[in-house]
Motif scaffolding. Structure first.
Motif, PDB file in Angstrom:
ATOM      1  N   ASP A  10       0.885  -1.164   0.000  1.00 19.41           N
ATOM      2  CA  ASP A  10       0.000   0.000   0.000  1.00 19.41           C
ATOM      3  C   ASP A  10       0.921   1.212   0.000  1.00 19.41           C
ATOM      4  O   ASP A  10       1.614   1.460   0.986  1.00 19.41           O
ATOM      5  N   PRO A  11       0.967   1.976  -1.077  1.00 23.30           N
ATOM      6  CA  PRO A  11       1.966   3.039  -1.217  1.00 23.30           C
ATOM      7  C   PRO A  11       2.024   3.986  -0.020  1.00 23.30           C
ATOM      8  O   PRO A  11       3.110   4.285   0.459  1.00 23.30           O
ATOM      9  N   GLN A  12       0.864   4.384   0.449  1.00 19.37           N
ATOM     10  CA  GLN A  12       0.845   5.357   1.549  1.00 19.37           C
ATOM     11  C   GLN A  12       1.520   4.800   2.799  1.00 19.37           C
ATOM     12  O   GLN A  12       2.359   5.434   3.417  1.00 19.37           O
ATOM     13  N   LYS A  13       1.119   3.573   3.145  1.00 23.93           N
ATOM     14  CA  LYS A  13       1.663   2.961   4.364  1.00 23.93           C
ATOM     15  C   LYS A  13       3.152   2.648   4.203  1.00 23.93           C
ATOM     16  O   LYS A  13       3.941   2.823   5.127  1.00 23.93           O
ATOM     17  N   PHE A  14       3.513   2.208   3.013  1.00 24.74           N
ATOM     18  CA  PHE A  14       4.920   1.872   2.773  1.00 24.74           C
ATOM     19  C   PHE A  14       5.782   3.128   2.881  1.00 24.74           C
ATOM     20  O   PHE A  14       6.831   3.121   3.520  1.00 24.74           O
ATOM     21  N   ASP A  15       5.304   4.197   2.273  1.00 20.82           N
ATOM     22  CA  ASP A  15       6.038   5.468   2.347  1.00 20.82           C
ATOM     23  C   ASP A  15       6.162   5.960   3.784  1.00 20.82           C
ATOM     24  O   ASP A  15       7.182   6.526   4.178  1.00 20.82           O
ATOM     25  N   ALA A  16       5.106   5.713   4.559  1.00 18.19           N
ATOM     26  CA  ALA A  16       5.126   6.172   5.950  1.00 18.19           C
ATOM     27  C   ALA A  16       6.257   5.498   6.719  1.00 18.19           C
ATOM     28  O   ALA A  16       6.861   6.090   7.612  1.00 18.19           O
ATOM     29  N   VAL A  17       6.535   4.263   6.364  1.00 16.97           N
ATOM     30  CA  VAL A  17       7.597   3.532   7.060  1.00 16.97           C
ATOM     31  C   VAL A  17       8.964   3.873   6.475  1.00 16.97           C
ATOM     32  O   VAL A  17       9.937   4.087   7.204  1.00 16.97           O
ATOM     33  N   THR A  18       9.026   3.930   5.132  1.00 18.42           N
ATOM     34  CA  THR A  18      10.341   4.054   4.497  1.00 18.42           C
ATOM     35  C   THR A  18      10.769   5.499   4.284  1.00 18.42           C
ATOM     36  O   THR A  18      11.938   5.770   4.037  1.00 18.42           O
ATOM     37  N   GLY A  19       9.840   6.394   4.345  1.00 17.96           N
ATOM     38  CA  GLY A  19      10.181   7.776   4.032  1.00 17.96           C
ATOM     39  C   GLY A  19      10.063   8.050   2.549  1.00 17.96           C
ATOM     40  O   GLY A  19      10.427   9.133   2.085  1.00 17.96           O
ATOM     41  N   GLY A  20       9.570   7.084   1.817  1.00 15.07           N
ATOM     42  CA  GLY A  20       9.303   7.281   0.391  1.00 15.07           C
ATOM     43  C   GLY A  20      10.468   6.896  -0.492  1.00 15.07           C
ATOM     44  O   GLY A  20      11.628   6.907  -0.076  1.00 15.07           O
ATOM     45  N   PHE A  21      10.131   6.513  -1.728  1.00 11.36           N
ATOM     46  CA  PHE A  21      11.153   6.147  -2.710  1.00 11.36           C
ATOM     47  C   PHE A  21      11.827   7.384  -3.271  1.00 11.36           C
ATOM     48  O   PHE A  21      11.298   8.482  -3.212  1.00 11.36           O
ATOM     49  N   ILE A  22      13.012   7.166  -3.815  1.00  7.55           N
ATOM     50  CA  ILE A  22      13.624   8.204  -4.649  1.00  7.55           C
ATOM     51  C   ILE A  22      13.235   7.868  -6.085  1.00  7.55           C
ATOM     52  O   ILE A  22      13.599   6.815  -6.598  1.00  7.55           O
ATOM     53  N   TRP A  23      12.471   8.707  -6.674  1.00  6.48           N
ATOM     54  CA  TRP A  23      11.942   8.412  -8.010  1.00  6.48           C
ATOM     55  C   TRP A  23      12.891   8.891  -9.093  1.00  6.48           C
ATOM     56  O   TRP A  23      13.298  10.036  -9.117  1.00  6.48           O
TER      57      TRP A  23
END
Ligand code: ATP
Ligand code: MG
Lengths: 244, 366
Positions: B111-124
């Motif tokens: 789930d992008p939102q939850k994953f970003d919340a944990v990881t701080g987001g991808f570097i795109w």
């Protein structure tokens, strides 16, 4: 005179399954330092068997073999090996050079096993090579040498460590008449020049003229022996005064 | 002098010598490449897991440490219970899928939102998150290896996906799809393979794990710091057994080939052994020669094997850019040691047999 070799009621029996072959049936003989002895006899009479025993290559079934005073009958493999290494030189009918090594290296191996340090060649060896006329053949492999040359290399190898006893089992058996003569002359030369004790087995009665003493065998026993010193009958064993 | 004899002996049988050397080289290469591949994969996976940025990995009971590729067995609703633990900041459920058709690819259903919340987001690098079920996010290494870019199609687990975005590598997996897609593909609805947990204070990892253990006593709770090192360490029974098997098979190859080679050699050279014995060579001398000869074969084989391992590692990386072969000095030493041991074991019986030869019989051998 010093007895280098002595056998007392020497017996050797081979077992092939249940059959027993009595190759030697009580051989008594004594060989002194500096003798050149020929052993003759029909095929199968036990000449090679006797040579193997005299050369500490095998143990007797019964009786004694005294090599330079030491009985090999009770020796273990390591002791027999040591006797061969320190006292014996062998020359075979089939030359038995190591095929992968050059003539020079064949001689070097013998010296290496003997544990002789120092230079690969010394004065003695140089003299022998010269006498055998093979100094210029040292870089060749056995396959690049004639039979006569191979046998002369084998002779050089056998005496390179100055063994007390040189044993040659039909050394001319694989050679033509001319090469046989050359090789036998070499044996006589070694005997004369260096007082090398030599026992050689031969089939050819004509070659006996090269030797001083002839031992004839038949069916595992000695039937005649023109021992030049028959009066010197006392056995090594009967001389407690001499330390063995 | 021994050296000369050994070299002359080896040179006299060029084919057999070459085959023996190649067998030892094969032994060394087998060990180095397989071990290098396993440790490379686990280290690299570990690094990526570490790189997620979470503090704790929450796995089902009895889960293995390796790759975290279990079936999705936990109800996704656990997420809320984990969140209730004091000190937890965010929780990201992940469903893992594995594609082993080319190399080993792990796909995260997130789930992008939850994953970003944990990881701080991808570097795109390009594009962005999947917006449809047939879209996929890939990392830059994968994109480069497969030569794809945003908008291109890739086939993963027999599904055609359109690349929606390319990210910097190092965050758990190389491929990401939506949780929904993953559930459709696995048929496991509302389930998760693991949860990544982010804490308010990363230094409180052990305290929080302690709290979690009270609520989830049987679950696998692992701190993610130093996770890569943990993956590499010898505390991985499954991997150890695998490596031991490979080493065993490799050593067997070495032993058998050396044995056969030395056995035929001594039979062939019975007469030569007789000659050496007649010259006064002792049993120990004969045994020594045979051991030294096999040692020479082993040493050349080791050098060749180490060299070809590096070449093969290059080749593997060329064909499968996502794979990493880690050839470490300690394994080079170990592989060399195993090769020498197989040389010794392989020559044991032949050398004894050679030494036991009766000199007279050996000389009579045709
Ligand atoms: N290893 C062996 N096993 C069994 N019998 C043997 C063995 N070696 C020799 N013999 C037998 O012992 C006897 C003596 O053999 P030996 O080789 O000593 O004879 P030889 O006098 O050297 O014969 P040749 O002149 O043919 O070389 C022969 O009957 C032979 O068959
Ligand atoms: Mg004979």
């Amino acid at each position: 005179m010093k007895n280098l070799l002595e056998t007392i009621d020497l017996r050797k029996t081979y077992k092939i399954g249940k059959i027993e072959v009595e190759a030697l049936q009580g051989v008594n003989l004594r060989i002194r330092e500096g003798e050149l002895v020929a052993v003759m006899g029909p095929s199968g009479c036990g000449k090679s068997t006797l040579m193997h025993l005299l050369g500490a290559m095998a143990r007797p079934t019964a009786g004694k073999v005294l090599i330079d005073g030491d009985d090999i009958a009770g020796m273990n493999d390591g002791q027999l090996t040591e006797v061969r290494r320190n006292k014996i030189g062998f020359v075979f009918q089939k030359f038995n050079l190591l095929p992968t090594l050059t003539a020079g290296d064949n001689i070097a191996v013998a010296r290496h096993i003997h544990g002789r340090g120092g230079p690969a060649h010394d004065q003695h060896l140089e003299e022998i090579l010269q006498m055998l006329m093979i100094q210029d053949k040292m870089g060749r492999r056995p396959s690049e040498l004639s039979g006569g040359e191979q046998q002369r290399v084998a002779i050089a190898r056998s005496v390179a460590n100055r063994p007390a006893i040189l044993l040659a089992d039909e050394p001319t058996g694989s050679l033509d008449t001319k090469n046989s003569e050359i090789v036998l002359n070499m044996f006589r030369e070694l005997n004369r020049r260096f007082r090398q004790t030599i026992i050689l087995v031969t089939h050819n009665p004509e070659l006996v003229i090269y030797t001083d003493r002839l031992i004839e065998m038949r069916d595992g026993v000695i039937v005649s022996d023109n021992d030049p010193f028959p009066e010197d009958t006392e056995s090594e064993l009967a001389q407690p005064a001499r330390s063995v | 002098m021994n050296k000369k004899m050994i070299m002359a002996g080896l040179a006299a049988r060029p084919v057999r010598t070459t085959v023996s050397i190649l067998a030892v080289a094969l032994e060394v290469t087998l060990i180095l490449v397989v071990v290098g591949l396993t440790s490379g994969i686990s280290y690299e996976t570990g690094k990526r897991t570490e790189g997620v940025g979470a503090d704790i990995m929450f796995q089902p009971p009895n889960s293995s440490l390796i790759l975290a590729i279990n079936n999705s067995t936990m109800p996704i609703a656990l997420e809320n219970k984990i969140k209730e633990v004091e000190g937890v900041k965010a929780v990201a459920p992940v469903q893992t899928l594995v594609n082993s058709s080319s190399g080993l690819e792990i796909i995260y259903g997130i789930d992008p939102q939850k994953f970003d919340a944990v990881t701080g987001g991808f570097i795109w690098h390009k594009g962005g998150y999947f917006k449809a079920t047939d879209e996929i996010v890939v990392d830059d290494v994968y994109a480069l290896a497969k030569k794809v870019t945003v908008g291109d199609q890739v086939e993963v687990l027999n599904h055609k996906f359109k690349v929606s975005g390319i990210i910097e590598h190092g965050k758990g997996a190389r491929l990401f799809i939506s949780q929904q897609t993953a559930q459709e593909m696995t048929g496991m609805v509302n389930r998760a393979s693991m949860f990544y947990v982010k804490l308010n204070d990363p230094d409180q990892v052990n305290t929080v794990i302690g709290r979690m253990e009270k609520v989830f006593p049987t679950y696998g709770l692992r701190p993610l710091r130093e996770y890569a090192k943990l993956m590499m360490s010898t505390s991985m029974p499954a991997l150890d057994a695998f490596i031991e098997t490979v080493v065993f098979v490799a050593v067997c190859i070495g032993v058998l080939v050396i044995f056969l080679s030395m056995y035929t050699t001594i039979t062939e050279r019975t007469r030569e052994i007789g000659i050496l014995r007649s010259l006064g060579g002792s049993k120990r001398f004969i045994i020594g020669l045979i051991f030294q000869e096999s040692a020479v074969v082993c040493l050349i084989g080791i050098v060749l094997g180490v060299g070809s391992s590096f070449l093969l590692a290059r080749l593997v990386q060329f064909i499968f850019p996502t794979l990493i072969v880690m050839i470490t000095p300690d394994w080079i030493l170990k592989a060399s040691f195993f090769a020498l041991v197989s040389g010794v074991i392989g020559s044991l019986y032949p050398s004894m047999k050679a030494a036991a030869q009766d000199p007279v019989e050996a000389l009579a051998y045709e």
